[in-house]
Design a protein around this motif. Structure first.
Motif, PDB file in Angstrom:
ATOM      1  N   TYR A   1       0.832  -1.210   0.000  1.00 20.70           N
ATOM      2  CA  TYR A   1       0.000   0.000   0.000  1.00 20.70           C
ATOM      3  C   TYR A   1       0.862   1.254   0.000  1.00 20.70           C
ATOM      4  O   TYR A   1       0.611   2.201  -0.764  1.00 20.70           O
TER       5      TYR A   1
ATOM      6  N   ARG B   1      -9.617   3.122  -0.188  1.00 17.37           N
ATOM      7  CA  ARG B   1      -8.687   2.576   0.812  1.00 17.37           C
ATOM      8  C   ARG B   1      -8.656   3.435   2.072  1.00 17.37           C
ATOM      9  O   ARG B   1      -8.524   2.912   3.182  1.00 17.37           O
TER      10      ARG B   1
ATOM     11  N   LEU C   1      -3.511  -2.586  -2.408  1.00 17.84           N
ATOM     12  CA  LEU C   1      -3.946  -1.536  -1.483  1.00 17.84           C
ATOM     13  C   LEU C   1      -4.640  -2.113  -0.253  1.00 17.84           C
ATOM     14  O   LEU C   1      -4.945  -1.379   0.681  1.00 17.84           O
TER      15      LEU C   1
ATOM     16  N   ILE D   1      -7.585  -3.875  -0.421  1.00 18.86           N
ATOM     17  CA  ILE D   1      -9.038  -3.946  -0.605  1.00 18.86           C
ATOM     18  C   ILE D   1      -9.370  -5.299  -1.213  1.00 18.86           C
ATOM     19  O   ILE D   1      -9.723  -5.423  -2.398  1.00 18.86           O
TER      20      ILE D   1
END
Length: 631
Positions: free
Chosen positions: A250, A436, A620, A622
């Protein structure tokens, strides 16, 4: 002219040349696959896929048939007349062809599961090669000594192909992903404290853990992409990604702009493509494999030189057979040289060079990147097709069009491509970063992953007006309804960046449903659409009789969207910004609900934007495979 005489000569000519023609065609197929095999990674087009598939499917079959014909001819020969036989090393050359080119070992991921079949084929073809060579030996053919190094080369080449297929098979890939999972835990989880994770973007701790400190700027993106590839292997192997690992991913992406982020994912997918579909040196016993490649090359050169010397001093074969022999041996050497150059200037070779951490290696890397000639050999300019296919229902779509015509392929479905420009990349990347930011361990993960337009409408304060178009119906019907509404809103409208992005995504989603339905969530089948189309075709043709159809609901949605300007005081830009965000959220919903096996299939078609979105979301954090607890 005597017809029987002509047909007899034709038959005699074919009997004499059928084997030679098949061997030359086999060589041509190897050349074609070598040149075009890896271009599927960055080139879209149905014709390339079809031609490569035909060549890939025909290459093994043709080499096998040729080898069988050759052994049969040798078996029927009395072994004394060398002019009546072919050179002894043609059979081993066919074994080399069965090894396949380095640029393509598997056409599809399912081909990797057939590695055991290739083991049996290797043993069978090896026995045939030994048999034909033995017949030549008994016939005192001096060129049998040329066959010995080629047999060894064929064993190495075909054996490597079987081994690569075995490594890329589902079970072994999962085992490799499990080993990667343990290495990442040792490298990251055990070396990073939870207090450090939130400050990684402003410290050098991340680069220190990943070994990116003191790395040249030119090489850093390759190493970052390789780290992302390592985490991608976990996702493809159905393993969970730990909290520290995806937090590092991320923070890597958070520091990039949209263009840089998409470039990283493109390099990462290139790594995955090479592992699954080619013989690329990917770090697995690469020293031993490179040594075997050197042996292959030396054996091919020695065979050509030996044949040249013996053919010059002894005219045992016809001029045509001698010419074919030169073509076979020379073609093998050229293909080996091409493969070596292809590997030396690959991302894997440049990655290895950048990890040496030596002044000489850094200088060589900078020189290659700065040299216009050498950098042109690198695969940096275009790593995926960088376009999305478009599918339009009908160029003359009207509100009174019957539902049956709406779905019918007889009404000129149109397909074309549009570039994935910087604006669209930035739009998607910003949306994912914003998602995010809202994504935390306290949130209901499934609720966030289920967002398919409703979150955008809620943030704009108009979910109550449009929830019937995104919440109360299934996803397939929802995006089809929004596609119709977007088309109606677009008619006669100025083409701003938001309008172009909305139309592109709307047409792209329809293309996925039409051509790649396996990449969309499995909520509603084709049968329901066909039944709806059939029912609609039985209705009258007056406009009022289409109430409740997708077309009429789409028109109703378009009218409601237009009312945002006339009654609620929205500007045209605000309306189209919301429509665009709805489409991006639908795209993210489809991406995260598509299986990794389906995403893998898309790699051989130049890559899909949906796959890029899915991987960005995973890096990220997700994704359901990402853990939100420090373990």
């Amino acid at each position: 002219m005597d017809t029987d005489s002509v047909s007899g000569r034709v038959i005699a000519f074919w009997n004499d040349w059928q084997l030679r023609a098949m061997i030359l065609l086999s060589l041509w197929l190897q050349i074609f696959l070598t040149v075009t095999g890896s271009r599927r990674k960055n080139t879209a087009g149905i014709w390339l896929g079809v031609v490569v598939w035909l060549a890939y499917s025909s290459a093994d079959w043709l080499a096998t048939i040729s080898l069988g014909t050759l052994s049969r001819n040798q078996g029927s020969s009395n072994g004394t007349d060398t002019n009546a036989t072919i050179p002894a090393f043609w059979a081993p050359i066919l074994l080399v062809h069965l090894g396949g080119p380095d640029t393509i070992t598997a056409y599809a991921v399912e081909d990797n599961e057939l590695w055991s079949r290739h083991v049996l084929q290797l043993l069978t073809q090896l026995a045939l090669s030994f048999y034909t060579s033995l017949r030549s030996w008994l016939g005192n053919d001096p060129l049998v000594y040329v066959a010995i190094p080629i047999i060894v080369s064929g064993i190495i080449k075909y054996g490597e192909r079987v081994w690569i297929l075995w490594l890329a098979s589902s079970n072994n890939f999962r085992n490799s992903a499990n080993k990667e999972r343990k290495l990442l835990r040792e490298q990251i989880d055990q070396r990073i404290a939870s207090s450090e994770l939130n400050n990684m973007e402003i410290t050098s701790r991340r680069d220190q853990v990943l070994g990116l400190n003191n790395v040249t700027r030119e090489a850093k993106h390759l190493q970052e992409a390789h780290f992302l590839f390592r985490t991608l292997k976990l996702l493809y192997g159905d393993y969970l990604v730990t909290f520290p690992t995806h937090m590092i991913s991320y923070h890597i992406l958070k520091t990039k702009n949209a263009t840089e982020a998409f470039k990283l994912i493109a390099v990462e997918l290139g790594y995955m493509y090479d592992v699954l579909f080619t013989k690329m040196m990917t770090g697995v016993f690469w020293q031993a494999r490179f040594t075997l490649r050197g042996i292959n090359f030396l054996f091919s050169v020695s065979a050509l030189l030996t044949f040249w010397i013996m053919a010059r001093n002894r005219s045992a074969y016809s001029r045509s057979d001698t010419t074919i022999s030169y073509l076979l041996l020379g073609g093998a050497i050229v293909l080996e040289i091409y493969s070596v150059v292809w590997m030396l200037f690959s991302d894997w070779a440049m990655l290895w060079l950048s990890k040496q951490r030596k002044p000489l290696a850094d200088s060589v890397y900078r020189y290659i990147c700065s040299s216009r000639l050498l950098s042109s050999l690198l695969i940096h300019k275009k790593r995926w097709k960088e376009s999305i296919d478009q599918h339009a229902i009908h160029k003359q779509m009207t509100p009174s069009m019957p539902m049956a015509d709406f779905f019918s392929t007889e009404h000129h479905f149109r397909r074309w491509k549009v570039e994935v420009d910087i604006e669209l990349k930035q739009l998607i990347f910003d949306h994912l970063l914003n998602k995010r930011i809202r994504y935390s361990p306290q949130d209901d993960q499934k609720k966030i992953l289920a967002e398919r337009g409703d979150q955008v409408l809620r943030s704009k304060g108009c979910l109550d007006k449009f929830d019937w178009s995104v919440v109360e119906i299934d996803f397939h019907e929802s995006f089809l309804l929004w596609h119709v509404a977007t088309c109606f809103c677009h008619k006669g409208h100025a083409e701003s960046s938001e309008v172009l992005a909305s139309i592109s995504l709307a047409n792209y989603m329809l293309y996925l449903r039409s051509d790649l339905p396996f990449m969309l969530p499995k909520e509603i089948g084709e049968a329901k659409y066909k039944s709806t189309s059939t029912e609609a075709s039985l209705m009258g043709t007056e406009e009022g009789q289409f109430e409740g159809s997708v077309l009429s609901d789409g028109r109703k949605l378009a009218s409601a969207l237009d009312l945002l300007e006339t009654e609620d005081g929205w500007t045209d830009g605000e309306k189209w910004e919301m429509i665009t965000q709805v489409w991006v959220e639908m795209l993210t919903f489809a991406a995260v609900h598509c299986g990794w096996k389906e995403h893998t299939k898309a790699l051989t078609r130049g890559g899909e934007l949906l796959t890029f979105v899915a991987i960005l979301m995973s890096h990220l954090g997700i994704n359901e495979q990402c853990m939100y607890k420090f373990t």
